[in-house]
Design a protein around this motif. Structure first.
Motif, PDB file in Angstrom:
ATOM      1  N   ALA A   1       0.841  -1.197   0.000  1.00 37.51           N
ATOM      2  CA  ALA A   1       0.000   0.000   0.000  1.00 37.51           C
ATOM      3  C   ALA A   1       0.877   1.248   0.000  1.00 37.51           C
ATOM      4  CB  ALA A   1      -0.898   0.002   1.218  1.00 37.51           C
ATOM      5  N   LEU A   2       0.436   2.249  -0.756  1.00 29.30           N
ATOM      6  CA  LEU A   2       1.174   3.512  -0.877  1.00 29.30           C
ATOM      7  C   LEU A   2       1.344   4.159   0.497  1.00 29.30           C
ATOM      8  CD1 LEU A   2       2.306   5.292  -3.168  1.00 29.30           C
ATOM      9  CD2 LEU A   2       0.094   6.429  -3.259  1.00 29.30           C
ATOM     10  N   VAL A   3       0.261   4.186   1.265  1.00 23.90           N
ATOM     11  CA  VAL A   3       0.303   4.630   2.662  1.00 23.90           C
ATOM     12  C   VAL A   3      -0.530   3.634   3.465  1.00 23.90           C
ATOM     13  CG1 VAL A   3       0.717   7.123   2.322  1.00 23.90           C
ATOM     14  CG2 VAL A   3      -1.602   6.211   2.173  1.00 23.90           C
ATOM     15  N   GLU A   4      -0.320   3.661   4.749  1.00 21.98           N
ATOM     16  CA  GLU A   4      -0.910   2.673   5.655  1.00 21.98           C
ATOM     17  C   GLU A   4      -2.435   2.536   5.484  1.00 21.98           C
ATOM     18  OE1 GLU A   4      -1.849   4.240   9.277  1.00 21.98           O
ATOM     19  OE2 GLU A   4      -3.109   2.443   9.384  1.00 21.98           O
TER      20      GLU A   4
ATOM     21  N   CYS B   1     -12.171  11.389   7.817  1.00 25.07           N
ATOM     22  CA  CYS B   1     -12.318  12.795   7.407  1.00 25.07           C
ATOM     23  C   CYS B   1     -11.152  13.235   6.524  1.00 25.07           C
ATOM     24  CB  CYS B   1     -12.490  13.716   8.614  1.00 25.07           C
ATOM     25  SG  CYS B   1     -11.087  13.706   9.731  1.00 25.07           S
ATOM     26  N   CYS B   2     -10.394  12.263   6.011  1.00 29.14           N
ATOM     27  CA  CYS B   2      -9.224  12.569   5.186  1.00 29.14           C
ATOM     28  C   CYS B   2      -9.639  12.749   3.730  1.00 29.14           C
ATOM     29  CB  CYS B   2      -8.213  11.436   5.291  1.00 29.14           C
ATOM     30  SG  CYS B   2      -6.770  11.673   4.243  1.00 29.14           S
ATOM     31  N   ARG B   3      -9.152  13.846   3.136  1.00 28.94           N
ATOM     32  CA  ARG B   3      -9.474  14.083   1.725  1.00 28.94           C
ATOM     33  C   ARG B   3      -8.257  13.851   0.821  1.00 28.94           C
ATOM     34  NH1 ARG B   3     -12.733  19.698   1.742  1.00 28.94           N
ATOM     35  NH2 ARG B   3     -11.315  20.289   3.400  1.00 28.94           N
ATOM     36  N   MET B   4      -7.227  13.277   1.414  1.00 27.10           N
ATOM     37  CA  MET B   4      -5.992  13.017   0.653  1.00 27.10           C
ATOM     38  C   MET B   4      -5.997  11.609   0.068  1.00 27.10           C
ATOM     39  SD  MET B   4      -3.197  14.513  -0.236  1.00 27.10           S
ATOM     40  CE  MET B   4      -1.654  14.047  -1.020  1.00 27.10           C
TER      41      MET B   4
ATOM     42  N   ARG C   1      -6.964  10.976  -3.456  1.00 26.60           N
ATOM     43  CA  ARG C   1      -6.028  11.651  -4.361  1.00 26.60           C
ATOM     44  C   ARG C   1      -4.744  10.835  -4.508  1.00 26.60           C
ATOM     45  NH1 ARG C   1      -9.208  15.945  -2.233  1.00 26.60           N
ATOM     46  NH2 ARG C   1      -9.463  17.623  -3.749  1.00 26.60           N
ATOM     47  N   LEU C   2      -4.334  10.184  -3.430  1.00 24.77           N
ATOM     48  CA  LEU C   2      -3.156   9.313  -3.505  1.00 24.77           C
ATOM     49  C   LEU C   2      -3.447   8.110  -4.400  1.00 24.77           C
ATOM     50  CD1 LEU C   2      -1.932   9.451   0.202  1.00 24.77           C
ATOM     51  CD2 LEU C   2      -0.679  10.280  -1.794  1.00 24.77           C
TER      52      LEU C   2
ATOM     53  N   CYS D   1      -4.652   5.489  11.433  1.00 29.42           N
ATOM     54  CA  CYS D   1      -4.584   6.943  11.284  1.00 29.42           C
ATOM     55  C   CYS D   1      -5.779   7.611  11.969  1.00 29.42           C
ATOM     56  CB  CYS D   1      -4.540   7.315   9.814  1.00 29.42           C
ATOM     57  SG  CYS D   1      -4.440   9.093   9.549  1.00 29.42           S
ATOM     58  N   THR D   2      -5.491   8.636  12.774  1.00 26.79           N
ATOM     59  CA  THR D   2      -6.561   9.319  13.516  1.00 26.79           C
ATOM     60  C   THR D   2      -7.434  10.166  12.584  1.00 26.79           C
ATOM     61  OG1 THR D   2      -5.125  11.217  13.991  1.00 26.79           O
ATOM     62  CG2 THR D   2      -5.183   9.459  15.641  1.00 26.79           C
ATOM     63  N   LEU D   3      -6.977  10.374  11.350  1.00 22.91           N
ATOM     64  CA  LEU D   3      -7.753  11.197  10.412  1.00 22.91           C
ATOM     65  C   LEU D   3      -8.709  10.367   9.567  1.00 22.91           C
ATOM     66  CD1 LEU D   3      -4.922  13.561   9.096  1.00 22.91           C
ATOM     67  CD2 LEU D   3      -6.274  13.723  11.197  1.00 22.91           C
TER      68      LEU D   3
END
Lengths: 140, 140
Positions: A87-90, A104-107, A110-111, A99-101
């Protein structure tokens, strides 16, 4: 941004086999030529065979060869296959995210889109276009 | 394909600070909110400050805040900055390559082009577009 060495090795194997598409090579030969341990090589070859890129033959004249014409193999798809599970990020991995976000993460999406752009760019190339030159390769 | 957790954390810090662009936060607050160790957080903040994304203030009311308007920060550039030194494959790193195909490889520049496509896709987004919602954030 990093690809695994597993993917790197897989690309090298395909480029080497595409130098003489009709001919096979033993994993021992490939390991020596590419300077990769036989153990690593065997795992990479196994993954490529499982994904349908390589055909394997047992016995004296055994080894591996391309299962398709190099012009039919898209490099983005190869990388996607070899990078499976990376995975690109966890938060893009399977299972719950730490991740605590999260939520509500909008990234995140996009990744994912950027990863698709990466693979789409690679899909513009076929294995035929990146085959190694025949020099030093055994002719069929 | 993987980004470092360093980059992942850097993105979270920026998204959090962009929730209330005029307000600062201490690294202790950020570490708690984002669930990242203070040690990791400090290193990420330092890198973002060095790259000009964050301004730091010492003392009682100290902490970090965005050095630019979120609408002026492109996410591809942020990722490029945070991933510095992370070569996609070994041969794209600085220094001599161990790959036996070096010099006759036609994949290398295609991988570089794919990496640029990845960053270009992320550059379509600004930090303003991925700022966290204000909920839970201290207003300025």
């Amino acid at each position: 941004m990093r690809l695994t060495s597993f993917t790197d090795f897989g690309l090298r194997v395909l480029m080497r086999l595409a130098a003489v598409p009709g001919a096979g090579a033993s994993t021992a030969e490939l390991a020596t030529e590419l300077g990769i341990s036989r153990n690593h090589l065997a795992k990479v070859v196994q993954a490529l065979a499982r994904a349908g890129y390589l055909a394997t033959r047992r016995g004296g004249g055994g080894g591996v060869m391309l299962a398709h014409a190099p012009a039919d193999i898209r490099m983005g798809e190869v990388v996607r296959t070899l990078e499976q599970g990376q995975a690109l990020v966890e938060c893009l991995a399977q299972g719950p995210s730490l991740c605590t976000l999260d939520g509500c993460c909008r990234m995140k999406h996009r990744l994912r889109a950027a990863e698709e752009a990466f693979l789409a760019e690679l899909n513009r190339s076929t294995l035929a276009q990146i085959a190694l030159p025949r020099v030093g390769a055994t002719t069929a």
